[in-house]
Every structure is written in C-alpha cells, then in structure tokens.
Design an enzyme around this catalytic site. Structure first.
Site, PDB file in Angstrom:
ATOM      1  N   GLY A 130       0.815  -1.196   0.000  1.00  0.00           N
ATOM      2  CA  GLY A 130       0.000   0.000   0.000  1.00  0.00           C
ATOM      3  C   GLY A 130       0.850   1.247   0.000  1.00  0.00           C
ATOM      4  O   GLY A 130       2.080   1.184  -0.074  1.00  0.00           O
ATOM      5  N   LYS A 185       3.903  -0.269  -9.970  1.00  0.00           N
ATOM      6  CA  LYS A 185       3.945   1.160  -9.612  1.00  0.00           C
ATOM      7  C   LYS A 185       5.384   1.653  -9.480  1.00  0.00           C
ATOM      8  O   LYS A 185       5.654   2.842  -9.708  1.00  0.00           O
ATOM      9  CB  LYS A 185       3.136   1.412  -8.338  1.00  0.00           C
ATOM     10  CG  LYS A 185       3.669   0.756  -7.069  1.00  0.00           C
ATOM     11  CD  LYS A 185       4.639   1.619  -6.298  1.00  0.00           C
ATOM     12  CE  LYS A 185       5.253   0.854  -5.133  1.00  0.00           C
ATOM     13  NZ  LYS A 185       6.261   1.667  -4.407  1.00  0.00           N
ATOM     14  N   THR A 242       3.797   7.165  -4.889  1.00  0.00           N
ATOM     15  CA  THR A 242       5.170   7.066  -5.393  1.00  0.00           C
ATOM     16  C   THR A 242       5.397   7.879  -6.658  1.00  0.00           C
ATOM     17  O   THR A 242       6.546   8.108  -7.039  1.00  0.00           O
ATOM     18  CB  THR A 242       5.560   5.599  -5.644  1.00  0.00           C
ATOM     19  OG1 THR A 242       4.588   4.995  -6.487  1.00  0.00           O
ATOM     20  CG2 THR A 242       5.656   4.827  -4.357  1.00  0.00           C
ATOM     21  N   ASN A 250      12.194   5.488  -6.426  1.00  0.00           N
ATOM     22  CA  ASN A 250      11.998   5.303  -7.861  1.00  0.00           C
ATOM     23  C   ASN A 250      11.724   6.633  -8.554  1.00  0.00           C
ATOM     24  O   ASN A 250      12.255   6.903  -9.633  1.00  0.00           O
ATOM     25  CB  ASN A 250      10.847   4.323  -8.084  1.00  0.00           C
ATOM     26  CG  ASN A 250      11.168   2.945  -7.558  1.00  0.00           C
ATOM     27  OD1 ASN A 250      11.975   2.220  -8.126  1.00  0.00           O
ATOM     28  ND2 ASN A 250      10.557   2.568  -6.449  1.00  0.00           N
TER      29      ASN A 250
END
Length: 326
Positions: A130, A185, A242, A250
């Site tokens: 999550g 993701k 993110t 990332n």
C-alpha cells in the site's frame, strides 16, 4: 503472535516498529549489516537507513537467520531480487510469511509470492502492500494498506496483530493483485520522475499516471488479478504516492534520468534500492509474454538503457492514436 522481520532497511525497520506497537512480545529484526544490528540493539535506532526515528526497545536485531526459527510469522522485506536466497537460508517450515517486497524476480519472471512458494511450499502466504513511505510509518503517521491472504482466519489474525490506530489494514484474498500493484507502480514512478526532471509539467504527470494505471490494470488482469484490487490501496493508492514525491526512491531515480543523468551513475550513488530499475526489464519481458501492451514500461527501459530523454518522449507521444478504453 511473535513477529520476525527479514530485512533491516528503512521499510523493514518501519514494519518492525509497527509490530512492536501492536504487541507485547519482542520483535526480532534480521539485518545483513553489522552496523544496523549494533545501532538497533545499543541505541534503538537504525543509523544507516532510518536515522531520524527512535525505535521501540522491544525491537531486537540479529544477523543470524536461524534466530527466526521461534517466530510465529515472518514479514519478508528483503529486496525482491534477494528473496529467494534469503528464504533459502531461513528456517521457515510452515511459518506464515507476509511478503512486503515489491517486484518480479529476474530470469524466472515470478512474483515474490510464487518465489516464496517454491522455496517454502508449506508456508502460508500473505501480502502486505500500500501507500507507505517508511519514515512516515515508523513515526506513527496514519496510513492504510492492503493485507491479502487466502486463509481468512490467518488474515484476521495478522490484521489484528499488525493494525493500530495509525496503521489500518484492509483485507483481501487477492494476493496476485496486491503484488502486481506494488511491482508495477515502481516502474511507473520512475516514469513520473522523468516527467518532473524533464520539466514536462503537471498535466503530463497526471496523464502519465492515468495511462500507467491502464498498463497496470491490463497486466494485472492478464496475470489473474482482480480489477478491484488494482483500484485499491496496493494499486492506485501506492501509485499516486510514489508518482508524486521525491521521497520515493523510484521517482528520484526518474528525476535524475529526466535531467539527463546516466542510470549507472544514479544507481551507484545510492545505499537503498530503487526496485523499479530491476523490475522494469523483467516487467517488459513478462508483458511481452502475456501479449500486454505497456508503452510506458518500454519507455522506462529505454531510458535505463541510455536512450536520450527527448527521443524517448517523442516516440511515446507520437504513437498512433487509439480509443482510451483499449
């Protein structure tokens, strides 16, 4: 329930803190680095990976995986590419494994859960995923996560053990969906960082998140995920987080790529892992095998392989026009 945590990085340390808040038993944290073990045990801090947070005194660290044999559940937080090797050295038996790593194994193109099942076939599996920046979780700031497990009774026990006033768990039986959201993701976050680094604007970032989510959905459905899981915390929720902050390793990697810096130099200058860089080529191959079109993923791979930013962006924007729901 006695909890062990495999992985002494920022996220593993944060989850050890969560487990310490949720129970009266000692939480055992395995770390590879001697400095981490020393700082946790002597100063109740992780001086390397999470120095800004004071840790619960009930967290004890070890470098010996055999010490985990007496635990009742293990949170597996080692980087995805190292899960097979670490679990192979861990006395798992039929102990429940809660998989917290996000990625796809290079070579085999297996999800972390599939790797864990190969290595520890008797162990019941769960996935925790999550929108969770480690430093916020460790500091007790509120978040919500997906806790996926096919065994409803075990899922309820794990939720009861890990949940707290600021750490809310939502149950699911869809392990595949929870894993795919977390893996894909990371790659998309690199792409959003590129948008920021190249100065393409907020419109471009919003469009990229939407089209990236379409890629995540197509790939997830092809691998057996449920669409509802991908629209939830472990999919869309984690993607939004993110793709919008330099706190994401990332996103930060993509930011450097968008500014024209070489991937090798950006990766060498890190003590933490940007999982998306390792997941991207595996995801590209897995998508090709499944017949799933993932142009954003291909673009990220091109950038990681050294293609010029301007050319990759031009190629992505000049693709043939299509209907949105395809």
């Amino acid at each position: 329930m006695r909890i062990g945590v495999i992985g002494g990085g920022a996220w593993g340390t944060a989850l050890a803190q969560v487990a310490a808040r949720g129970g009266s038993e000692e939480v055992l944290l395995w770390a590879r680095e001697a400095q981490v073990v020393e700082s946790v045990n002597l100063r109740h801090r992780n001086d390397i990976f999470l120095p800004q947070v004071s840790l619960s005194p009930s967290i004890r660290a070890t470098r010996d995986l055999r010490d985990l044999a007496d635990m009742e559940a293990l949170l597996v937080v080692a980087p995805a590419q190292h899960v097979r090797a670490v679990l192979s050295e861990t006395p798992v038996g039929d102990m429940p494994l809660v998989l917290c790593a996000k990625g796809i194994e290079a070579g085999t193109k297996l999800l972390v859960g599939e790797v864990a099942h190969q290595v520890a076939p008797r162990a019941p599996l769960a996935v925790l995923s999550g929108p969770t920046f480690a430093h916020e979780v460790a500091a007790g700031k509120p978040t919500a996560v997906t806790l996926a497990c096919g065994d409803e009774g075990l899922r309820a026990r794990l939720a009861e053990r890990l949940a707290g006033p600021a750490f809310r768990t939502y149950g699911s039986a869809d392990l595949v969906g929870a894993e795919i959201g977390g893996a894909v993701k990371n790659v998309l976050a690199i792409a959003c960082g590129v948008v920021e680094g190249a100065g393409l604007g907020l419109n471009a970032r919003a469009a990229l998140i939407a089209r990236g989510f379409a890629e995540m959905t197509r790939f997830g459905l092809a691998r057996g995920a449920q669409a509802e899981t991908l629209t939830g915390l472990s999919g869309l929720g984690d993607l939004v987080l993110t793709c919008s902050s330099t706190n994401s390793r990332n996103f930060s990697l993509g930011l450097g790529l968008g500014q024209g810096k070489p991937a090798a130099a950006l990766m060498a200058d890190r003590k933490t892992v940007a999982e998306g860089a390792f997941t991207a080529p595996v995801l590209r191959e897995a998508a090709r095998d499944a017949g799933v079109d993932m142009p954003v993923t291909r673009a990220v791979n091109a950038l990681l392989e050294g293609a010029p930013v301007a050319r990759v962006i031009e190629e992505l924007l000049s693709r043939p026009l299509r209907e949105e729901l395809q």
